[in-house]
Design a protein around this motif. Structure first.
Motif, PDB file in Angstrom:
ATOM      1  N   ASN A 153       0.836  -1.198   0.000  1.00 56.03           N
ATOM      2  CA  ASN A 153       0.000   0.000   0.000  1.00 56.03           C
ATOM      3  C   ASN A 153       0.874   1.252   0.000  1.00 56.03           C
ATOM      4  O   ASN A 153       0.558   2.252  -0.667  1.00 56.03           O
ATOM      5  N   LYS A 154       1.967   1.200   0.749  1.00 54.56           N
ATOM      6  CA  LYS A 154       2.897   2.331   0.816  1.00 54.56           C
ATOM      7  C   LYS A 154       3.519   2.615  -0.548  1.00 54.56           C
ATOM      8  O   LYS A 154       3.882   3.750  -0.849  1.00 54.56           O
ATOM      9  N   LEU A 155       3.632   1.567  -1.381  1.00 55.23           N
ATOM     10  CA  LEU A 155       4.215   1.722  -2.711  1.00 55.23           C
ATOM     11  C   LEU A 155       3.160   2.019  -3.781  1.00 55.23           C
ATOM     12  O   LEU A 155       3.476   2.073  -4.964  1.00 55.23           O
ATOM     13  N   GLY A 156       1.903   2.162  -3.363  1.00 55.49           N
ATOM     14  CA  GLY A 156       0.854   2.530  -4.298  1.00 55.49           C
ATOM     15  C   GLY A 156       0.051   1.380  -4.871  1.00 55.49           C
ATOM     16  O   GLY A 156      -0.762   1.570  -5.775  1.00 55.49           O
ATOM     17  N   PHE A 157       0.251   0.153  -4.377  1.00 56.94           N
ATOM     18  CA  PHE A 157      -0.509  -0.999  -4.854  1.00 56.94           C
ATOM     19  C   PHE A 157      -1.697  -1.249  -3.933  1.00 56.94           C
ATOM     20  O   PHE A 157      -1.591  -1.108  -2.714  1.00 56.94           O
ATOM     21  N   LYS A 158      -2.825  -1.654  -4.504  1.00 60.16           N
ATOM     22  CA  LYS A 158      -4.006  -2.005  -3.701  1.00 60.16           C
ATOM     23  C   LYS A 158      -3.878  -3.414  -3.138  1.00 60.16           C
ATOM     24  O   LYS A 158      -4.387  -3.711  -2.067  1.00 60.16           O
ATOM     25  N   THR A 159      -3.250  -4.303  -3.906  1.00 59.48           N
ATOM     26  CA  THR A 159      -3.037  -5.683  -3.476  1.00 59.48           C
ATOM     27  C   THR A 159      -1.566  -6.026  -3.641  1.00 59.48           C
ATOM     28  O   THR A 159      -0.835  -5.316  -4.346  1.00 59.48           O
ATOM     29  N   ASN A 160      -1.156  -7.119  -3.053  1.00 65.17           N
ATOM     30  CA  ASN A 160       0.225  -7.566  -3.149  1.00 65.17           C
ATOM     31  C   ASN A 160       0.545  -7.919  -4.606  1.00 65.17           C
ATOM     32  O   ASN A 160      -0.027  -8.857  -5.153  1.00 65.17           O
ATOM     33  N   PRO A 161       1.447  -7.182  -5.253  1.00 63.47           N
ATOM     34  CA  PRO A 161       1.735  -7.455  -6.666  1.00 63.47           C
ATOM     35  C   PRO A 161       2.505  -8.753  -6.894  1.00 63.47           C
ATOM     36  O   PRO A 161       2.648  -9.192  -8.026  1.00 63.47           O
ATOM     37  N   PHE A 162       2.956  -9.383  -5.837  1.00 61.29           N
ATOM     38  CA  PHE A 162       3.722 -10.610  -5.974  1.00 61.29           C
ATOM     39  C   PHE A 162       2.933 -11.848  -5.585  1.00 61.29           C
ATOM     40  O   PHE A 162       3.485 -12.932  -5.491  1.00 61.29           O
ATOM     41  N   THR A 163       1.636 -11.703  -5.389  1.00 62.88           N
ATOM     42  CA  THR A 163       0.830 -12.858  -5.033  1.00 62.88           C
ATOM     43  C   THR A 163       0.774 -13.838  -6.199  1.00 62.88           C
ATOM     44  O   THR A 163       0.842 -13.437  -7.362  1.00 62.88           O
ATOM     45  N   ILE A 164       0.669 -15.118  -5.876  1.00 58.60           N
ATOM     46  CA  ILE A 164       0.484 -16.107  -6.942  1.00 58.60           C
ATOM     47  C   ILE A 164      -0.880 -16.760  -6.823  1.00 58.60           C
ATOM     48  O   ILE A 164      -1.150 -17.781  -7.426  1.00 58.60           O
ATOM     49  N   LYS A 165      -1.765 -16.152  -6.058  1.00 58.05           N
ATOM     50  CA  LYS A 165      -3.128 -16.667  -5.941  1.00 58.05           C
ATOM     51  C   LYS A 165      -3.900 -16.261  -7.193  1.00 58.05           C
ATOM     52  O   LYS A 165      -4.071 -15.069  -7.459  1.00 58.05           O
ATOM     53  N   PRO A 166      -4.401 -17.220  -7.978  1.00 56.24           N
ATOM     54  CA  PRO A 166      -5.076 -16.888  -9.234  1.00 56.24           C
ATOM     55  C   PRO A 166      -6.275 -15.964  -9.052  1.00 56.24           C
ATOM     56  O   PRO A 166      -6.514 -15.109  -9.873  1.00 56.24           O
ATOM     57  N   GLY A 167      -7.014 -16.114  -7.967  1.00 61.28           N
ATOM     58  CA  GLY A 167      -8.195 -15.290  -7.757  1.00 61.28           C
ATOM     59  C   GLY A 167      -7.868 -13.827  -7.572  1.00 61.28           C
ATOM     60  O   GLY A 167      -8.705 -12.958  -7.774  1.00 61.28           O
ATOM     61  N   MET A 168      -6.641 -13.530  -7.196  1.00 59.90           N
ATOM     62  CA  MET A 168      -6.239 -12.154  -6.960  1.00 59.90           C
ATOM     63  C   MET A 168      -5.850 -11.437  -8.243  1.00 59.90           C
ATOM     64  O   MET A 168      -5.763 -10.224  -8.283  1.00 59.90           O
ATOM     65  N   LEU A 169      -5.568 -12.184  -9.271  1.00 60.11           N
ATOM     66  CA  LEU A 169      -5.061 -11.594 -10.491  1.00 60.11           C
ATOM     67  C   LEU A 169      -6.182 -11.140 -11.409  1.00 60.11           C
ATOM     68  O   LEU A 169      -7.244 -11.717 -11.454  1.00 60.11           O
ATOM     69  N   GLU A 170      -5.897 -10.101 -12.150  1.00 58.25           N
ATOM     70  CA  GLU A 170      -6.828  -9.651 -13.177  1.00 58.25           C
ATOM     71  C   GLU A 170      -6.543 -10.452 -14.443  1.00 58.25           C
ATOM     72  O   GLU A 170      -5.697 -11.324 -14.461  1.00 58.25           O
ATOM     73  N   ASN A 171      -7.218 -10.099 -15.521  1.00 58.41           N
ATOM     74  CA  ASN A 171      -6.978 -10.831 -16.762  1.00 58.41           C
ATOM     75  C   ASN A 171      -5.889 -10.175 -17.601  1.00 58.41           C
ATOM     76  O   ASN A 171      -5.665 -10.543 -18.727  1.00 58.41           O
ATOM     77  N   GLU A 172      -5.184  -9.202 -17.028  1.00 59.72           N
ATOM     78  CA  GLU A 172      -4.105  -8.555 -17.754  1.00 59.72           C
ATOM     79  C   GLU A 172      -2.925  -9.505 -17.870  1.00 59.72           C
ATOM     80  O   GLU A 172      -2.456 -10.063 -16.886  1.00 59.72           O
ATOM     81  N   LEU A 173      -2.479  -9.690 -19.079  1.00 57.74           N
ATOM     82  CA  LEU A 173      -1.367 -10.609 -19.319  1.00 57.74           C
ATOM     83  C   LEU A 173      -0.084  -9.832 -19.556  1.00 57.74           C
ATOM     84  O   LEU A 173      -0.076  -8.844 -20.268  1.00 57.74           O
ATOM     85  N   VAL A 174       0.967 -10.308 -18.955  1.00 57.87           N
ATOM     86  CA  VAL A 174       2.278  -9.736 -19.166  1.00 57.87           C
ATOM     87  C   VAL A 174       3.161 -10.853 -19.698  1.00 57.87           C
ATOM     88  O   VAL A 174       3.169 -11.944 -19.151  1.00 57.87           O
ATOM     89  N   ALA A 175       3.859 -10.608 -20.766  1.00 59.30           N
ATOM     90  CA  ALA A 175       4.819 -11.540 -21.353  1.00 59.30           C
ATOM     91  C   ALA A 175       4.166 -12.694 -22.105  1.00 59.30           C
ATOM     92  O   ALA A 175       4.835 -13.642 -22.478  1.00 59.30           O
ATOM     93  N   TYR A 176       2.861 -12.657 -22.336  1.00 63.70           N
ATOM     94  CA  TYR A 176       2.204 -13.698 -23.126  1.00 63.70           C
ATOM     95  C   TYR A 176       1.436 -13.055 -24.270  1.00 63.70           C
ATOM     96  O   TYR A 176       0.703 -12.090 -24.081  1.00 63.70           O
ATOM     97  N   ASP A 177       1.593 -13.620 -25.437  1.00 60.35           N
ATOM     98  CA  ASP A 177       0.796 -13.223 -26.588  1.00 60.35           C
ATOM     99  C   ASP A 177      -0.210 -14.340 -26.813  1.00 60.35           C
ATOM    100  O   ASP A 177       0.150 -15.416 -27.285  1.00 60.35           O
ATOM    101  N   VAL A 178      -1.452 -14.100 -26.436  1.00 59.82           N
ATOM    102  CA  VAL A 178      -2.460 -15.159 -26.513  1.00 59.82           C
ATOM    103  C   VAL A 178      -3.226 -15.156 -27.829  1.00 59.82           C
ATOM    104  O   VAL A 178      -4.184 -15.899 -27.979  1.00 59.82           O
ATOM    105  N   SER A 179      -2.793 -14.353 -28.781  1.00 59.53           N
ATOM    106  CA  SER A 179      -3.494 -14.321 -30.065  1.00 59.53           C
ATOM    107  C   SER A 179      -3.477 -15.709 -30.726  1.00 59.53           C
ATOM    108  O   SER A 179      -4.433 -16.089 -31.399  1.00 59.53           O
ATOM    109  N   TYR A 180      -2.413 -16.471 -30.521  1.00 62.68           N
ATOM    110  CA  TYR A 180      -2.329 -17.832 -31.047  1.00 62.68           C
ATOM    111  C   TYR A 180      -3.443 -18.700 -30.464  1.00 62.68           C
ATOM    112  O   TYR A 180      -4.114 -19.427 -31.188  1.00 62.68           O
TER     113      TYR A 180
END
Length: 176
Positions: free
Chosen positions: A6-33
């Motif tokens: 929160n002090k760094l400006g994040f609403k949630t822990n950006p390093f979580t690996i819980k799938p439910g916490m993640l949005e559908n924004e993809l980083v490093a994947y091109d899913v067009s295939y």
């Protein structure tokens, strides 16, 4: 108490690996295939370790095809018995049910398929071959341990996508 992220400006822990916490924004994947394979009525298998982005890819697929096709997500970790007919029937609206419109153009997203029974897989492929299911995305942590019937392997035609783990330097660069 203010948390470190929160002090760094994040609403949630950006390093979580819980799938439910993640949005559908993809980083490093091109899913067009993957989108192309689904649009072409093909089967796809996504494998990768926990936290490598499989669920986020599924969320992206849902958002990309929502409104164009009926989408069913099912996790084989659920305790209830897999009933494909009930799942497919649930995609029809009340009006469709009243008029007797048949279910069609369904995209199935099947998670944790390493626990799927062969009999369930056989039923799924029958609906696919009948044209009721447009495309199927299978997801598991390891393609090699999944026992899928020969008829699915043949139709899958090598469409196996592996998510990748980032090295420490790649993860640091991504965060930056």
């Amino acid at each position: 108490m203010t948390l470190w992220y929160n002090k760094l400006g994040f609403k949630t822990n950006p390093f979580t690996i819980k799938p439910g916490m993640l949005e559908n924004e993809l980083v490093a994947y091109d899913v067009s295939y993957i989108h192309e394979k689904i649009a072409n009525s093909e089967l796809v298998f996504i494998e990768g370790r926990y936290g490598s982005g499989k669920t986020t890819i599924l969320k992206n697929i849902i958002n990309a095809f929502r409104g164009k096709y009926k989408i069913i997500y099912y996790s084989f970790n659920e305790q209830d018995k897999f009933d494909i007919k009930k799942l497919l029937d649930g995609t029809n609206s009340l009006l469709d049910k009243i008029t007797g419109k048949k279910v069609s153009n369904v995209i199935m997203l099947l998670d944790e398929v390493h626990t799927m029974k062969k009999t369930d897989a056989a039923r799924i492929i029958k609906y696919y071959e009948a044209g009721i299911i447009k495309s199927i995305v299978f997801v598991s942590h390891d393609y090699g341990i999944v026992t899928i019937p020969e008829q699915i392997s043949a139709v899958l035609n090598g469409n196996v996508i592996r998510t990748v783990d980032l090295s420490n330097s790649e993860a640091i660069e991504l965060v930056r």
